[in-house]
Write an enzyme that holds these catalytic residues in place. Structure first.
Site, mmCIF file in Angstrom:
data_model
loop_
_atom_site.group_PDB
_atom_site.id
_atom_site.type_symbol
_atom_site.label_atom_id
_atom_site.label_comp_id
_atom_site.label_asym_id
_atom_site.label_seq_id
_atom_site.Cartn_x
_atom_site.Cartn_y
_atom_site.Cartn_z
ATOM 1 N N PRO A 1 -3.032 -0.273 19.134
ATOM 2 C CA PRO A 1 -2.790 -0.720 17.757
ATOM 3 C C PRO A 1 -2.995 0.334 16.663
ATOM 4 C CG PRO A 1 -4.826 -1.641 18.603
ATOM 5 C CD PRO A 1 -4.184 -0.942 19.747
ATOM 6 N N TYR B 1 4.547 6.231 10.068
ATOM 7 C CA TYR B 1 3.703 5.075 9.750
ATOM 8 C C TYR B 1 4.467 4.031 8.949
ATOM 9 C CZ TYR B 1 -0.592 2.500 8.905
ATOM 10 O OH TYR B 1 -1.547 1.521 8.896
ATOM 11 N N TYR C 1 -8.852 4.817 7.959
ATOM 12 C CA TYR C 1 -8.960 5.136 9.394
ATOM 13 C C TYR C 1 -10.039 6.207 9.522
ATOM 14 C CZ TYR C 1 -4.447 2.858 10.509
ATOM 15 O OH TYR C 1 -3.420 1.959 10.700
ATOM 16 N N LYS D 1 2.063 -0.640 15.095
ATOM 17 C CA LYS D 1 3.494 -0.702 15.402
ATOM 18 C C LYS D 1 3.956 -1.945 16.171
ATOM 19 C CE LYS D 1 4.934 3.009 13.523
ATOM 20 N NZ LYS D 1 4.800 2.494 12.171
ATOM 21 N N HIS E 1 0.851 -1.200 0.000
ATOM 22 C CA HIS E 1 0.000 0.000 0.000
ATOM 23 C C HIS E 1 0.883 1.246 0.000
ATOM 24 C CE1 HIS E 1 -3.856 -1.984 1.809
ATOM 25 N NE2 HIS E 1 -3.411 -2.608 0.749
HETATM 26 P P1 FAD Z 1 3.761 -12.307 21.228
HETATM 27 O O1 FAD Z 1 3.283 -12.306 19.824
HETATM 28 O O2 FAD Z 1 2.769 -12.102 22.313
HETATM 29 O O3 FAD Z 1 4.523 -13.679 21.441
HETATM 30 C C1 FAD Z 1 4.896 -14.147 22.714
HETATM 31 C C2 FAD Z 1 4.874 -15.664 22.698
HETATM 32 O O4 FAD Z 1 5.358 -16.154 23.942
HETATM 33 C C3 FAD Z 1 3.480 -16.206 22.539
HETATM 34 O O5 FAD Z 1 3.447 -17.158 21.487
HETATM 35 C C4 FAD Z 1 3.158 -16.840 23.891
HETATM 36 O O6 FAD Z 1 2.302 -17.965 23.766
HETATM 37 C C5 FAD Z 1 4.534 -17.223 24.366
HETATM 38 N N1 FAD Z 1 4.694 -17.348 25.822
HETATM 39 C C6 FAD Z 1 4.073 -16.659 26.800
HETATM 40 N N2 FAD Z 1 4.517 -17.054 28.011
HETATM 41 C C7 FAD Z 1 5.464 -18.003 27.783
HETATM 42 C C8 FAD Z 1 6.287 -18.788 28.636
HETATM 43 N N3 FAD Z 1 6.214 -18.657 29.956
HETATM 44 N N4 FAD Z 1 7.138 -19.664 28.091
HETATM 45 C C9 FAD Z 1 7.210 -19.800 26.726
HETATM 46 N N5 FAD Z 1 6.440 -19.082 25.877
HETATM 47 C C10 FAD Z 1 5.580 -18.196 26.402
HETATM 48 N N6 FAD Z 1 -0.485 -4.963 16.833
HETATM 49 C C11 FAD Z 1 -0.748 -4.248 15.749
HETATM 50 O O7 FAD Z 1 0.158 -3.575 15.240
HETATM 51 N N7 FAD Z 1 -2.003 -4.261 15.193
HETATM 52 C C12 FAD Z 1 -3.024 -5.044 15.707
HETATM 53 O O8 FAD Z 1 -4.117 -5.069 15.188
HETATM 54 C C13 FAD Z 1 -2.757 -5.797 16.842
HETATM 55 N N8 FAD Z 1 -3.718 -6.560 17.401
HETATM 56 C C14 FAD Z 1 -3.424 -7.282 18.533
HETATM 57 C C15 FAD Z 1 -4.410 -8.055 19.137
HETATM 58 C C16 FAD Z 1 -4.148 -8.764 20.311
HETATM 59 C C17 FAD Z 1 -5.241 -9.585 20.959
HETATM 60 C C18 FAD Z 1 -2.859 -8.683 20.893
HETATM 61 C C19 FAD Z 1 -2.548 -9.434 22.169
HETATM 62 C C20 FAD Z 1 -1.872 -7.925 20.264
HETATM 63 C C21 FAD Z 1 -2.138 -7.208 19.102
HETATM 64 N N9 FAD Z 1 -1.174 -6.434 18.458
HETATM 65 C C22 FAD Z 1 -1.452 -5.726 17.380
HETATM 66 C C23 FAD Z 1 0.174 -6.364 18.942
HETATM 67 C C24 FAD Z 1 1.096 -7.341 18.210
HETATM 68 O O9 FAD Z 1 0.372 -8.477 17.847
HETATM 69 C C25 FAD Z 1 2.234 -7.639 19.163
HETATM 70 O O10 FAD Z 1 2.954 -6.429 19.359
HETATM 71 C C26 FAD Z 1 3.166 -8.749 18.698
HETATM 72 O O11 FAD Z 1 2.517 -9.994 18.746
HETATM 73 C C27 FAD Z 1 4.434 -8.777 19.576
HETATM 74 O O12 FAD Z 1 5.195 -9.899 19.302
HETATM 75 P P2 FAD Z 1 6.002 -10.633 20.447
HETATM 76 O O13 FAD Z 1 6.696 -11.754 19.762
HETATM 77 O O14 FAD Z 1 6.763 -9.657 21.228
HETATM 78 O O15 FAD Z 1 4.889 -11.197 21.454
HETATM 79 C C1 DHB Z 2 -4.456 -3.566 11.064
HETATM 80 C C2 DHB Z 2 -4.248 -3.453 12.406
HETATM 81 C C3 DHB Z 2 -3.886 -2.234 12.928
HETATM 82 O O1 DHB Z 2 -3.678 -2.112 14.232
HETATM 83 C C4 DHB Z 2 -3.738 -1.117 12.121
HETATM 84 O O2 DHB Z 2 -3.406 0.058 12.678
HETATM 85 C C5 DHB Z 2 -3.935 -1.253 10.778
HETATM 86 C C6 DHB Z 2 -4.306 -2.485 10.242
HETATM 87 C C7 DHB Z 2 -4.846 -4.894 10.521
HETATM 88 O O3 DHB Z 2 -5.027 -5.818 11.326
HETATM 89 O O4 DHB Z 2 -4.994 -5.025 9.307
#
Ligand code: FAD
Ligand code: DHB
Length: 410
Positions: free
Chosen positions: A305, A397, A213, A309, A86
């Site tokens: 979200p 962004y 948005y 980021k 995009h």
């Molecule tokens: P995570 O993806 O949370 O990965 C951590 C992993 O560690 C998980 O698989 C978990 O199961 C595992 N874990 C936990 N405890 C333990 C343990 N004790 N031992 C071993 N493993 C363990 N960001 C956006 O930009 N846009 C969005 O729309 C958006 N929607 C989201 C919706 C939800 C419900 C959530 C929770 C987050 C969302 N985010 C979004 C944020 C984004 O998904 C996260 O910033 C991203 O997943 C971060 O990655 P990470 O690997 O740091 O953590």
């Molecule tokens: C999506 C999620 C976001 O948090 C955002 O700012 C834009 C797009 C998505 O899930 O597509």
């Protein structure tokens, strides 16, 4: 399946590795891959099942630096084929659309590609490398992080297992064990928002080529997508919202209202096959390291979200840690590891600010305070009419450069 590596893990004595990685989300899997490419040995452990992490629906927007990294380290083939590039986005308010031209303003773009697809690609890479990634582990404990030989204790396939390592990477998200292990040494900064996002996946065609948005008097809405046949859309709702109060008809009706455009926006309605509620918070823990434990991604920080980021920050942290560990193993240099927190936090706080800024500008804040709404509309007018303001939004962004290369030296 308990592990992706062909060689079994033996439970009859400690397993030895260089870096133990706790958590197989984007942060842990990206770090494992970057370290593997530098010849650094890792064991990744994950509490959930493989199918669960590969299907968990979350973020969808990859910044340009994230895309560049994934391609450079050979996990970008499917992303190149299936990701949607995009070059801009629409901000909609007063029922009119205003485009921010990312590529025209910054030369960069974003790619829409689900987080679970990134996770799947990284798990495939791990499997192809035949390196250990243990799923469904329990009772994870981190010990000895102040010494030279930290250990991770866990239960795998019903048996206790000890991993002896040089470093632990805490990539276990906001609810993991890593941050609580060093809680007493951390200062935390936090903000809760008085709303949440109701997110849906629907079998409908996107009504626009790019994300929309929308800031509406009823609240925020976001029209996004995953493919030419699947949309991902969000509605601002109450923080304690009950999904049962949101039958499909109500969701479509509210999306129609909030996304309405006087110049036409034909929202296609259809089957909703996923619904969830995401709370909104900003959170940073400092420092991101104690002894030989490093916090990576959501384990150290959360953003609301609206700025898209979260996953990008997690991968940027992994890149900085990979660079620091590369320097340590190649040359015995501790300097990069010692500055891990400082290097990451500069970019983290920029993303915290941007995410807060987008959230505050676009959501319905206090309905009883028309002053606040006037300020929001003024800001929206400004970022859509001033080239300087639009460029600032676009540059944040599409993603500011990662602080370090992923590899210590070529
Ligand atoms: P995570 O993806 O949370 O990965 C951590 C992993 O560690 C998980 O698989 C978990 O199961 C595992 N874990 C936990 N405890 C333990 C343990 N004790 N031992 C071993 N493993 C363990 N960001 C956006 O930009 N846009 C969005 O729309 C958006 N929607 C989201 C919706 C939800 C419900 C959530 C929770 C987050 C969302 N985010 C979004 C944020 C984004 O998904 C996260 O910033 C991203 O997943 C971060 O990655 P990470 O690997 O740091 O953590
Ligand atoms: C999506 C999620 C976001 O948090 C955002 O700012 C834009 C797009 C998505 O899930 O597509």
């Amino acid at each position: 399946m308990g592990s992706v590596a062909r060689r079994p893990i033996h439970h009859d004595g400690p397993v030895r590795t260089q870096v133990a990685i706790v958590g197989a989300g984007p942060a842990g899997l990206a770090l494992a891959h970057l370290l593997h490419l530098q010849g650094i040995d890792t064991v990744v452990i994950e509490t959930r099942r493989r199918e669960y992490v590969e299907k968990r629906v979350r973020a969808g927007v990859l910044e340009q630096p994230t895309v560049d990294l994934l391609r450079e380290v050979d996990v970008g083939d499917r992303l190149a084929r299936e990701g949607l590039t995009h070059h801009g986005t629409t901000l909609r308010f007063r029922n009119r659309s205003h485009r921010i031209d990312f590529t025209g303003l910054t030369g960069s773009a974003i790619t829409v590609y689900g987080q679970q697809e990134v996770v799947r690609d990284l798990i495939t890479a791990r499997q192809e490398a035949d390196r250990p990634l243990l799923f469904e582990v329990d009772d994870v404990r981190l010990e000895g992080i102040d010494g030279e030989r930290p250990q991770v204790h866990l239960v795998h396939q019903g048996e206790p297992l000890q991993i002896d390592c040089d470093f632990i990477a805490g990539c276990d998200g906001f609810h993991g064990v890593s941050r609580p292990t060093i809680a007493e040494e951390l200062t935390t900064f936090e903000r809760f928002y008085p709303f949440a996002w109701l997110g849906i996946l629907a079998g409908t065609r996107p009504s626009s080529q790019e994300l929309v948005y929308a800031s509406h008097e009823n609240g925020f809405a976001l029209h996004s997508m995953r493919s030419p046949e699947v949309t991902r859309q969000y509605l601002q709702v109450e923080p304690d919202e009950d999904l049962a109060q949101w039958p499909d008809e109500r969701i479509w009706s509210e999306l129609r209202t909030r996304l309405f455009d006087e110049d036409g926006f034909d929202l296609e309605e259809g089957e909703i096959f996923e619904k969830s509620i995401t709370p909104m918070r900003s959170f940073v823990a400092e420092p991101m390291q104690s002894g030989r434990l490093f916090l990576v991604g959501d384990a150290a920080h959360i953003v609301p979200p609206t700025g898209a980021k979260g996953m990008n920050l997690a991968i940027a942290d992994a890149c900085v840690l990979s660079h620091g560990l590369g320097a340590f193993y190649a040359e015995g240099s501790r300097e990069q590891l010692a500055s891990y927190t400082q290097t990451c936090l500069r970019r983290v706080w920029r993303a915290e600010h941007f995410s807060w800024f987008m959230t505050s500008m676009l959501h319905r804040l206090n309905a009883d305070d028309p002053f606040e709404r006037k300020l929001q509309l003024s800001q929206l007018d400004y970022v859509t009419s001033s080239r300087a303001a639009a460029t600032s939004l676009a540059e944040n962004y599409v993603g500011l450069p990662f602080p370090t290369p992923w590899r210590w030296k070529d």
